[in-house]
Design an enzyme around this catalytic site. Structure first.
Site, PDB file in Angstrom:
ATOM      1  N   CYS A   1      50.099  34.238  61.152  1.00 56.52           N
ATOM      2  CA  CYS A   1      51.078  34.995  60.371  1.00 56.52           C
ATOM      3  C   CYS A   1      50.872  36.492  60.601  1.00 56.52           C
ATOM      4  CB  CYS A   1      50.903  34.655  58.892  1.00 56.52           C
ATOM      5  SG  CYS A   1      51.889  35.686  57.808  1.00 56.52           S
TER       6      CYS A   1
ATOM      7  N   GLU B   1      42.006  30.956  56.215  1.00 52.91           N
ATOM      8  CA  GLU B   1      42.368  32.376  56.303  1.00 52.91           C
ATOM      9  C   GLU B   1      41.154  33.270  56.027  1.00 52.91           C
ATOM     10  OE1 GLU B   1      44.634  35.744  53.802  1.00 52.91           O
ATOM     11  OE2 GLU B   1      45.702  33.829  53.833  1.00 52.91           O
TER      12      GLU B   1
ATOM     13  N   THR C   1      45.612  36.505  51.342  1.00 48.12           N
ATOM     14  CA  THR C   1      47.026  36.850  51.150  1.00 48.12           C
ATOM     15  C   THR C   1      47.752  35.956  50.148  1.00 48.12           C
ATOM     16  OG1 THR C   1      47.739  35.463  53.004  1.00 48.12           O
ATOM     17  CG2 THR C   1      47.244  37.773  53.496  1.00 48.12           C
TER      18      THR C   1
END
Length: 293
Positions: A96, A130, A166
């Protein structure tokens, strides 16, 4: 019975982009491996596996060579790219853009404060893909905190730079920020001099919180559709539950219980950034076709 799917629910652009890349690559007929579940939703993982997507872990990656491997939206640490180069693996990078930007910011911060005994603190879920990728930018030296208890790893007499995974809750991040400021003052330091807090939560995620609060108040029952592994799903479901006690977390329509719903209820269906629209529509069709008391 009125049944509404919340219009902002479903895939964020990062997940949508990764799934589209996987489908495009598989359309060529070449084998495609994916490093970890492409999305934290078992139903979607199964759908793509049926099309030929092969899920592998990092140990299995070491055994591969001369093939294509997809990096999912969560991103990866630098070691993964190094290994791919050594093993002649072609990476289909679906990281992303928001995550990549965060990785670069963390690396810059780490390079700037490492020599000054500064600490990078990541508000996130330990072991989450992540977070592993973000921590990789610091050579694994960042301190990952999920709860206040985890802050015992931090030395508050030294500089602290805070970032967030995030997909974490905005409310949770700012609570953690305030707690760190209190600890720094207790250590006899001034937060304005030794503390740098960076709200790195994706706005596609954080903007869903107020939308879900409003939506949860407008219906009698919330069916929140999400994979059990989804960090974002847990955060957004808690938002619904705060506003509407009759909120239920389900992975698919088979988990809906008969006593949750009455024939006169207004039903709201929503989901995480990793929940496919086809799955929410399937839940909607199931509710429509049942006989409720």
């Amino acid at each position: 019975m009125e049944i509404t799917i919340e219009k902002n629910s479903g895939y964020c652009f990062g997940v949508e982009f990764a799934i589209q890349m996987a489908e495009d690559e598989m359309a060529t007929g070449e084998p495609l491996y994916c490093l970890g579940d492409i999305v934290h939703n078992s139903m979607e993982v199964e759908r793509l596996a049926a099309k030929g997507l092969k899920i592998i872990n990092h140990e299995q990656l070491k055994e591969l060579s001369n093939c294509k491997v997809l990096i999912r939206a969560h991103g990866e640490p630098p070691e993964t790219y190094k290994l791919a180069l050594e093993n002649n693996i072609e990476l289909v990078d679906a990281s992303c853009p928001v995550v990549l930007k965060l990785q670069n910011r963390v690396k810059s911060s780490f390079d700037a404060i490492d020599s000054k005994e500064g600490q990078i603190v990541i508000y996130g879920q330990q072991g989450h893909a992540e977070v592993v990728g973000i921590n990789g930018q610091t050579g694994g030296k960042a301190i990952v905190v999920t709860t206040e208890e985890d802050l015992k790893q931090v030395d508050f007499s030294k500089p602290v730079t805070l970032y967030s995974q995030t997909t974490k809750s905005t409310q949770g991040f700012y609570k953690m920020k305030d707690t760190i400021e209190e600890r720094i003052r207790a250590a006899g330091k001034k937060p304005e001099e030794t503390f740098d807090a960076n709200d790195s939560i994706c706005r596609q995620v954080s903007n869903r919180e107020p939308q879900l609060r409003k939506f949860s108040k407008e219906v009698d029952v919330i069916l929140f559709v999400s994979g059990k592994k989804s960090s974002n799903g847990k955060a957004l479901y808690s938002v619904c539950k705060q506003e509407n006690e009759r909120s239920y977390f389900i992975e698919n329509e088979s988990e809906i219980e008969q006593d949750w719903i009455h024939s006169t209820d207004k039903i709201g269906i929503c989901g995480a950034t990793s929940t496919p629209m086809w799955l929410m529509e399937r839940v909607q069709a199931h509710v429509q076709n049942q006989h409720w008391q």
